[in-house]
Design a protein around this motif. Structure first.
Motif, PDB file in Angstrom:
ATOM      1  N   LYS A  17      27.992 -29.282  21.958  1.00 28.73           N
ATOM      2  CA  LYS A  17      26.673 -29.614  22.395  1.00 28.73           C
ATOM      3  C   LYS A  17      25.409 -29.095  22.518  1.00 28.73           C
ATOM      4  O   LYS A  17      24.537 -29.520  23.240  1.00 28.73           O
ATOM      5  N   CYS A  18      26.500 -28.039  22.858  1.00 29.97           N
ATOM      6  CA  CYS A  18      24.814 -26.863  23.319  1.00 29.97           C
ATOM      7  C   CYS A  18      25.004 -26.087  23.054  1.00 29.97           C
ATOM      8  O   CYS A  18      25.830 -25.795  22.552  1.00 29.97           O
ATOM      9  N   VAL A  19      23.275 -24.860  22.735  1.00 24.42           N
ATOM     10  CA  VAL A  19      23.840 -23.640  22.324  1.00 24.42           C
ATOM     11  C   VAL A  19      24.153 -23.016  23.191  1.00 24.42           C
ATOM     12  O   VAL A  19      23.310 -22.980  23.922  1.00 24.42           O
ATOM     13  N   CYS A  20      25.278 -22.082  22.475  1.00 25.41           N
ATOM     14  CA  CYS A  20      25.920 -21.102  23.204  1.00 25.41           C
ATOM     15  C   CYS A  20      25.005 -19.772  23.424  1.00 25.41           C
ATOM     16  O   CYS A  20      25.407 -19.777  22.428  1.00 25.41           O
ATOM     17  N   LEU A  21      24.153 -18.675  23.772  1.00 25.02           N
ATOM     18  CA  LEU A  21      24.274 -17.514  23.719  1.00 25.02           C
ATOM     19  C   LEU A  21      24.772 -16.792  24.871  1.00 25.02           C
ATOM     20  O   LEU A  21      24.435 -16.431  25.489  1.00 25.02           O
ATOM     21  N   VAL A  22      25.607 -15.474  23.771  1.00 28.37           N
ATOM     22  CA  VAL A  22      26.092 -14.529  24.478  1.00 28.37           C
ATOM     23  C   VAL A  22      25.900 -13.042  24.554  1.00 28.37           C
ATOM     24  O   VAL A  22      25.866 -12.778  23.317  1.00 28.37           O
ATOM     25  N   VAL A  23      24.978 -12.014  25.157  1.00 29.23           N
ATOM     26  CA  VAL A  23      24.756 -10.911  25.139  1.00 29.23           C
ATOM     27  C   VAL A  23      25.291 -10.590  25.800  1.00 29.23           C
ATOM     28  O   VAL A  23      25.086 -10.284  27.623  1.00 29.23           O
ATOM     29  N   SER A  24      26.351  -9.198  25.711  1.00 27.55           N
ATOM     30  CA  SER A  24      26.801  -7.757  26.423  1.00 27.55           C
ATOM     31  C   SER A  24      26.337  -6.219  25.596  1.00 27.55           C
ATOM     32  O   SER A  24      26.299  -6.717  24.985  1.00 27.55           O
ATOM     33  N   ASP A  25      26.820  -5.842  27.157  1.00 20.38           N
ATOM     34  CA  ASP A  25      25.637  -4.026  26.718  1.00 20.38           C
ATOM     35  C   ASP A  25      26.828  -3.592  27.064  1.00 20.38           C
ATOM     36  O   ASP A  25      27.720  -3.942  28.486  1.00 20.38           O
ATOM     37  N   ASN A  26      26.816  -2.306  26.565  1.00 21.16           N
ATOM     38  CA  ASN A  26      27.760  -1.213  27.233  1.00 21.16           C
ATOM     39  C   ASN A  26      27.049  -0.337  28.361  1.00 21.16           C
ATOM     40  O   ASN A  26      27.721   1.236  28.455  1.00 21.16           O
ATOM     41  N   GLY A  27      26.072  -0.851  28.749  1.00 23.73           N
ATOM     42  CA  GLY A  27      24.868   0.294  29.811  1.00 23.73           C
ATOM     43  C   GLY A  27      25.647   0.444  30.861  1.00 23.73           C
ATOM     44  O   GLY A  27      26.989   0.519  31.121  1.00 23.73           O
ATOM     45  N   ARG A  28      24.515   0.741  31.982  1.00 25.81           N
ATOM     46  CA  ARG A  28      24.876   0.908  32.924  1.00 25.81           C
ATOM     47  C   ARG A  28      25.860   0.112  33.869  1.00 25.81           C
ATOM     48  O   ARG A  28      26.071   0.062  35.819  1.00 25.81           O
ATOM     49  N   GLY A  29      25.153  -1.167  33.532  1.00 29.53           N
ATOM     50  CA  GLY A  29      25.793  -2.692  34.402  1.00 29.53           C
ATOM     51  C   GLY A  29      24.687  -3.283  36.227  1.00 29.53           C
ATOM     52  O   GLY A  29      24.309  -2.179  36.735  1.00 29.53           O
ATOM     53  N   ILE A  30      24.263  -4.904  35.450  1.00 29.92           N
ATOM     54  CA  ILE A  30      23.694  -4.746  36.955  1.00 29.92           C
ATOM     55  C   ILE A  30      24.029  -5.076  37.764  1.00 29.92           C
ATOM     56  O   ILE A  30      24.940  -5.660  38.037  1.00 29.92           O
ATOM     57  N   THR A  31      23.752  -4.892  39.117  1.00 28.21           N
ATOM     58  CA  THR A  31      24.694  -5.245  40.102  1.00 28.21           C
ATOM     59  C   THR A  31      24.700  -6.131  40.861  1.00 28.21           C
ATOM     60  O   THR A  31      23.226  -6.419  40.854  1.00 28.21           O
ATOM     61  N   GLN A  32      25.445  -7.178  42.343  1.00 33.85           N
ATOM     62  CA  GLN A  32      24.642  -7.798  42.938  1.00 33.85           C
ATOM     63  C   GLN A  32      23.502  -7.450  43.708  1.00 33.85           C
ATOM     64  O   GLN A  32      22.611  -8.878  44.076  1.00 33.85           O
ATOM     65  N   PRO A  33      23.568  -6.600  44.333  1.00 33.95           N
ATOM     66  CA  PRO A  33      21.943  -6.447  45.130  1.00 33.95           C
ATOM     67  C   PRO A  33      20.747  -6.643  44.439  1.00 33.95           C
ATOM     68  O   PRO A  33      20.375  -6.501  45.013  1.00 33.95           O
ATOM     69  N   LYS A  37      17.971  -8.446  44.774  1.00 31.88           N
ATOM     70  CA  LYS A  37      16.719  -8.574  45.013  1.00 31.88           C
ATOM     71  C   LYS A  37      15.680  -8.418  43.907  1.00 31.88           C
ATOM     72  O   LYS A  37      14.531  -8.372  43.895  1.00 31.88           O
ATOM     73  N   GLU A  38      16.286  -9.335  42.607  1.00 28.56           N
ATOM     74  CA  GLU A  38      15.148  -9.016  41.493  1.00 28.56           C
ATOM     75  C   GLU A  38      14.017 -10.047  41.399  1.00 28.56           C
ATOM     76  O   GLU A  38      14.279 -10.918  41.573  1.00 28.56           O
ATOM     77  N   LYS A  39      12.508  -9.810  41.331  1.00 25.13           N
ATOM     78  CA  LYS A  39      11.661 -10.559  41.199  1.00 25.13           C
ATOM     79  C   LYS A  39      11.012  -9.738  39.776  1.00 25.13           C
ATOM     80  O   LYS A  39      10.073 -10.457  40.126  1.00 25.13           O
ATOM     81  N   SER A  40      11.202  -9.497  39.029  1.00 23.10           N
ATOM     82  CA  SER A  40      10.114  -9.056  38.091  1.00 23.10           C
ATOM     83  C   SER A  40      10.311  -9.964  37.075  1.00 23.10           C
ATOM     84  O   SER A  40      11.500 -11.276  36.970  1.00 23.10           O
ATOM     85  N   PHE A  41      10.142 -10.040  35.953  1.00 22.44           N
ATOM     86  CA  PHE A  41      10.147 -11.588  34.885  1.00 22.44           C
ATOM     87  C   PHE A  41      11.011 -11.516  34.305  1.00 22.44           C
ATOM     88  O   PHE A  41      11.512 -12.304  33.489  1.00 22.44           O
ATOM     89  N   GLY A  42      12.162 -10.286  33.807  1.00 22.25           N
ATOM     90  CA  GLY A  42      13.159 -10.515  33.243  1.00 22.25           C
ATOM     91  C   GLY A  42      14.307 -11.328  34.179  1.00 22.25           C
ATOM     92  O   GLY A  42      14.363 -11.966  33.375  1.00 22.25           O
ATOM     93  N   VAL A  43      14.938 -11.297  34.467  1.00 19.68           N
ATOM     94  CA  VAL A  43      16.112 -11.936  34.799  1.00 19.68           C
ATOM     95  C   VAL A  43      15.542 -13.696  35.461  1.00 19.68           C
ATOM     96  O   VAL A  43      15.791 -14.345  35.059  1.00 19.68           O
ATOM     97  N   ARG A  44      14.723 -13.320  36.324  1.00 16.22           N
ATOM     98  CA  ARG A  44      14.108 -14.545  36.494  1.00 16.22           C
ATOM     99  C   ARG A  44      13.375 -15.081  35.685  1.00 16.22           C
ATOM    100  O   ARG A  44      14.185 -16.250  35.561  1.00 16.22           O
ATOM    101  N   GLY A  45      12.851 -14.504  34.578  1.00 16.01           N
ATOM    102  CA  GLY A  45      12.308 -15.380  34.192  1.00 16.01           C
ATOM    103  C   GLY A  45      13.315 -16.420  32.991  1.00 16.01           C
ATOM    104  O   GLY A  45      13.006 -17.583  32.367  1.00 16.01           O
ATOM    105  N   MET A  46      14.139 -15.133  32.515  1.00 15.18           N
ATOM    106  CA  MET A  46      15.420 -16.242  32.111  1.00 15.18           C
ATOM    107  C   MET A  46      16.050 -17.099  32.438  1.00 15.18           C
ATOM    108  O   MET A  46      16.312 -18.625  32.098  1.00 15.18           O
ATOM    109  N   GLN A  47      16.433 -17.368  33.252  1.00 11.87           N
ATOM    110  CA  GLN A  47      17.247 -17.909  34.191  1.00 11.87           C
ATOM    111  C   GLN A  47      16.027 -19.173  34.606  1.00 11.87           C
ATOM    112  O   GLN A  47      16.432 -20.373  34.583  1.00 11.87           O
TER     113      GLN A  47
END
Length: 83
Positions: A17-33, A37-47
Motif C-alpha cells: 500500500k505504498c508507492v515506492c520510488l528508487v533512483v540510483s546513479d553511478n555518480g560521485r556519490g553523496i557522503t554523510q557529511p 550540511k545540506e541546506k539546499s532545496f534538493g535533498v531537504r526539499g524531497m525529504q
C-alpha cells in the motif's frame, strides 16, 4: 546535476500500500557529511515533501560509488474508478 553520473536507474512500484520510488546513479556519490550540511532545496526539499505526504525518505551514497534515493508514499486504493 551534481552527481556527474553516466547511468541512472529508476524503479517505481507499489508495495504494501505504498508507492515506492528508487533512483540510483553511478555518480560521485553523496557522503554523510554532505547530507548533514545540506541546506539546499534538493535533498531537504524531497525529504520535506515526503513527510508532508506521510511518507518516508532515505538517501544513501558513498564517495565514488553513486547515490540511491528511496521514497515510500502511502496510497489509498479505491475499488472502482469512473471517469
Amino acid at each position: 546535476k551534481h552527481a556527474d553520473a553516466s547511468e541512472v536507474q529508476v524503479n517505481l512500484s507499489v508495495i504494501a500500500k505504498c508507492v515506492c520510488l528508487v533512483v540510483s546513479d553511478n555518480g560521485r556519490g553523496i557522503t554523510q557529511p554532505e547530507l548533514e550540511k545540506e541546506k539546499s532545496f534538493g535533498v531537504r526539499g524531497m525529504q520535506e515533501r515526503c513527510q508532508q505526504l506521510g511518507g518516508r525518505f532515505h538517501v544513501q551514497g558513498s564517495a565514488g560509488s553513486g547515490t540511491t534515493v528511496r521514497i515510500w508514499i502511502p496510497v489509498k486504493y479505491q475499488e472502482s474508478f469512473s471517469a
